[in-house]
Scaffold this motif. Structure first.
Motif, PDB file in Angstrom:
ATOM      1  N   VAL A   6      45.044  45.808  36.708  1.00  0.00           N
ATOM      2  CA  VAL A   6      43.910  45.535  37.586  1.00  0.00           C
ATOM      3  C   VAL A   6      42.944  44.702  36.748  1.00  0.00           C
ATOM      4  CG1 VAL A   6      42.044  46.581  38.919  1.00  0.00           C
ATOM      5  CG2 VAL A   6      44.266  47.743  38.736  1.00  0.00           C
ATOM      6  N   VAL A   7      42.920  43.401  36.975  1.00  0.00           N
ATOM      7  CA  VAL A   7      42.157  42.485  36.120  1.00  0.00           C
ATOM      8  C   VAL A   7      40.780  42.269  36.745  1.00  0.00           C
ATOM      9  CG1 VAL A   7      42.127  40.244  34.983  1.00  0.00           C
ATOM     10  CG2 VAL A   7      44.324  41.397  35.420  1.00  0.00           C
ATOM     11  N   VAL A   8      39.757  42.818  36.102  1.00  0.00           N
ATOM     12  CA  VAL A   8      38.394  42.804  36.645  1.00  0.00           C
ATOM     13  C   VAL A   8      37.552  41.818  35.829  1.00  0.00           C
ATOM     14  CG1 VAL A   8      36.372  44.189  37.225  1.00  0.00           C
ATOM     15  CG2 VAL A   8      38.668  45.228  37.292  1.00  0.00           C
ATOM     16  N   ALA A  47      50.130  43.821  40.917  1.00  0.00           N
ATOM     17  CA  ALA A  47      48.927  43.616  40.109  1.00  0.00           C
ATOM     18  C   ALA A  47      47.798  43.260  41.057  1.00  0.00           C
ATOM     19  CB  ALA A  47      49.131  42.490  39.092  1.00  0.00           C
ATOM     20  N   SER A  48      46.570  43.298  40.550  1.00  0.00           N
ATOM     21  CA  SER A  48      45.443  42.818  41.353  1.00  0.00           C
ATOM     22  C   SER A  48      44.429  42.096  40.482  1.00  0.00           C
ATOM     23  CB  SER A  48      44.772  43.965  42.127  1.00  0.00           C
ATOM     24  OG  SER A  48      44.265  44.966  41.272  1.00  0.00           O
ATOM     25  N   VAL A  49      43.699  41.168  41.117  1.00  0.00           N
ATOM     26  CA  VAL A  49      42.676  40.355  40.459  1.00  0.00           C
ATOM     27  C   VAL A  49      41.370  40.565  41.208  1.00  0.00           C
ATOM     28  CG1 VAL A  49      41.964  38.013  39.830  1.00  0.00           C
ATOM     29  CG2 VAL A  49      44.399  38.628  39.809  1.00  0.00           C
ATOM     30  N   TRP A  50      40.297  40.787  40.469  1.00  0.00           N
ATOM     31  CA  TRP A  50      38.999  41.062  41.079  1.00  0.00           C
ATOM     32  C   TRP A  50      37.990  40.039  40.573  1.00  0.00           C
ATOM     33  CZ3 TRP A  50      38.757  45.213  44.537  1.00  0.00           C
ATOM     34  CH2 TRP A  50      39.931  45.984  44.594  1.00  0.00           C
ATOM     35  N   THR A  51      37.569  39.142  41.460  1.00  0.00           N
ATOM     36  CA  THR A  51      36.637  38.076  41.109  1.00  0.00           C
ATOM     37  C   THR A  51      36.064  37.501  42.389  1.00  0.00           C
ATOM     38  OG1 THR A  51      36.404  35.920  40.016  1.00  0.00           O
ATOM     39  CG2 THR A  51      38.512  36.366  41.057  1.00  0.00           C
TER      40      THR A  51
END
Length: 502
Positions: free
Chosen positions: A279-281, A434-438
């Motif tokens: 989880v890329v924050v 996976a997830s990307v948070w932006t």
């Protein structure tokens, strides 16, 4: 940042609630072969345990090689007639199956929660998507597409036929017994195949109940259910010369064993294995919304979910603020037995062995200096409950950051820039999701494209739909569940070329 060194949750118990199921709700404790329930070839039986109470709720027969051979023979016998049915006919059967399941939603929900310990909200979601999976495949099989017929060589008309494979062996896991069965059964039947399914020996009840509910809708032998252990029943399915494909949802080790067993007969293999979802924050993410989303994305089904948001990589400039937000969310999760309230969010681990596996990871992490922000261990029994946990100060390469724990555990690491975030996100052997948070749209497109995972969410996590594929890269296996891609997996293409020159 406030931290704690031990579990902060307490298990909510059902004090005066009626039991989830009665004896009358249970399916026959037998194998389902050739359209009827039959006894096993031996008296060996397996206890089915309610993980919330540790009580035995049923005993199922332990399959032998002979039992598998009987089921495969039934599937072989039924395959020709089922394959000859036109898509409209198979579609109508699948719609009838969906209708029958919908009529028995409440029973299936209660049975699933009794067998797995799932909160009722999770079981309801499982049953709803099970029904939707059959409905989607019922429609999709009537609208498959392929290369248009035409002359691709001079004076020769090419026609592409899509054919069933024959008999498919299916092995399903304990975390989503009914739903994972549906993800396999629906496209397999839609594509014109017959099947033998071996549910997990720990959670067979809803698969057997499925067979009981739809027995009159399917020709005998089209769907067969055999109970047993992977080492005997699963291995025989994978190696059986009359099984044309083996499809497994399970652990990486199970996938390796199935692929090896299938190799001698060169049968097709479909593997949906584990995950370790990063989880890329980024620093511009909405931290409160991210933490709130992970309440579900990380802890749905008590973290016993191959797509769970279990490994947070957060930009170092916002790490402390984000951890505070996440810990606040996690501490407010309601842990309990499924009968203790509609608001229960986290249930037990599925078995004593898995409970010990998850708590073993936590004990080793603490011994290695990883800090517990909340949770961190077992909760008082009975039942196999583990406190929802956030681990911080996790060094790169730590066991808990690389291996699939498969429980209510989230690890938090930090990164300094995009290159480091992508490198470390990809630096695991598994590649399911996976997830990307932006809030930066350009960044979200770029980072998602660079992540080596079969599904990448942007500003969400663990959202699924029947129309889109599910499956992984690397050690997470190959093949796709859901969507028209699943129909492709369970079909073969034949090119027929006609010389029409005159």
């Amino acid at each position: 940042m406030t931290t704690t060194t031990g579990p902060t949750a307490a298990v909510r118990r059902a004090t005066d609630a009626p039991p989830l199921i009665t004896e009358a709700d249970l399916p026959p404790a037998r194998h389902f072969i050739d359209g009827k329930f039959v006894d096993g070839s031996t008296q060996q039986a397996i206890d089915v345990v309610d993980p919330s109470t540790e009580n035995v709720i049923a005993r199922i027969p332990e399959a032998t090689v002979e039992d598998i051979d009987s089921a495969v023979a039934a599937a072989v016998s039924a395959k020709e007639q089922w394959a000859l049915r036109v898509p409209k006919d198979r579609s109508e059967v699948l719609h009838a199956v969906a209708d029958r399941l919908a009529e028995h939603t409440d029973l299936l929900v209660r049975l699933e929660s009794a067998n797995t310990g799932k909160p009722l909200a999770v079981s309801r979601d499982d049953v709803a998507m099970t029904i939707d999976t059959f409905r989607f495949m019922a429609g999709a099989v009537r609208a498959t597409t392929s290369l248009a017929a035409g002359d691709y060589a001079e004076d020769h008309l090419s026609v592409i036929l899509r054919e069933p494979l024959g008999v498919v062996g299916v092995i399903t896991p304990w975390n989503y017994p009914l739903l994972m069965a549906a993800w396999k059964i629906a496209p397999i039947l839609a594509a014109g195949n017959t099947l033998v399914i071996k549910p997990s020996e720990q959670t067979p009840l809803t698969t057997l109940k499925f067979a009981e509910l739809v027995a009159d809708l399917l020709p005998p032998g089209v769907v067969n259910v055999v109970n047993g252990y992977g080492a005997v029943a699963g291995a025989r399915l994978a190696e059986h010369p009359d099984v044309d494909m083996i499809a497994l949802t399970g652990s990486v080790n199970s996938g390796r064993a199935v692929a090896r067993a299938a190799a001698d007969t060169l049968k097709r293999v479909h593997l949906e294995l584990g995950g370790k979802a990063p989880v890329v924050v980024f620093e511009d993410a909405d931290l409160a919304a991210t933490a709130s989303s992970l309440r579900t994305g990380s802890f749905w089904n008590s973290g016993q979910e191959c797509g769970a948001a279990c490994r947070v990589l957060v930009h170092e400039s916002v790490a402390e603020r984000f951890v505070e937000q996440l810990v606040g969310e996690v501490r407010s999760l309601v842990v309990g037995e499924p009968t203790s309230g509609e608001d229960v969010e986290v249930g037990p681990m599925v078995s004593k062995a898995h409970f010990e596996r998850v708590t073993g990871y936590l004990e080793r992490a603490k011994a290695e200096g990883v800090r517990v922000a909340t949770g961190g261990g077992a909760l008082d029994g009975p039942g196999y409950f583990v406190a929802p946990t956030v681990l911080v100060d996790v060094p790169e390469g730590a066991e808990v950051a690389r291996e699939e724990i498969f429980g209510p555990v989230v690890t938090v690491e930090t990164f300094a820039d995009e290159e480091e975030a992508v490198r470390r996100a990809n630096d695991v052997p598994l590649g399911l999701s996976a997830s990307v948070w932006t809030e930066n749209a350009r960044r979200s497109h770029d980072i998602a494209a660079r992540l080596d995972f079969g599904t990448v969410w942007v500003n969400s996590h663990l959202v699924l739909a029947g129309e889109v594929p599910w499956g992984g890269f690397k050690g997470s296996g190959y093949g796709r569940d859901l969507s028209i891609y699943a129909l492709d997996d369970y079909s073969r293409t034949k090119h027929v070329m006609h010389n029409h020159g005159r």
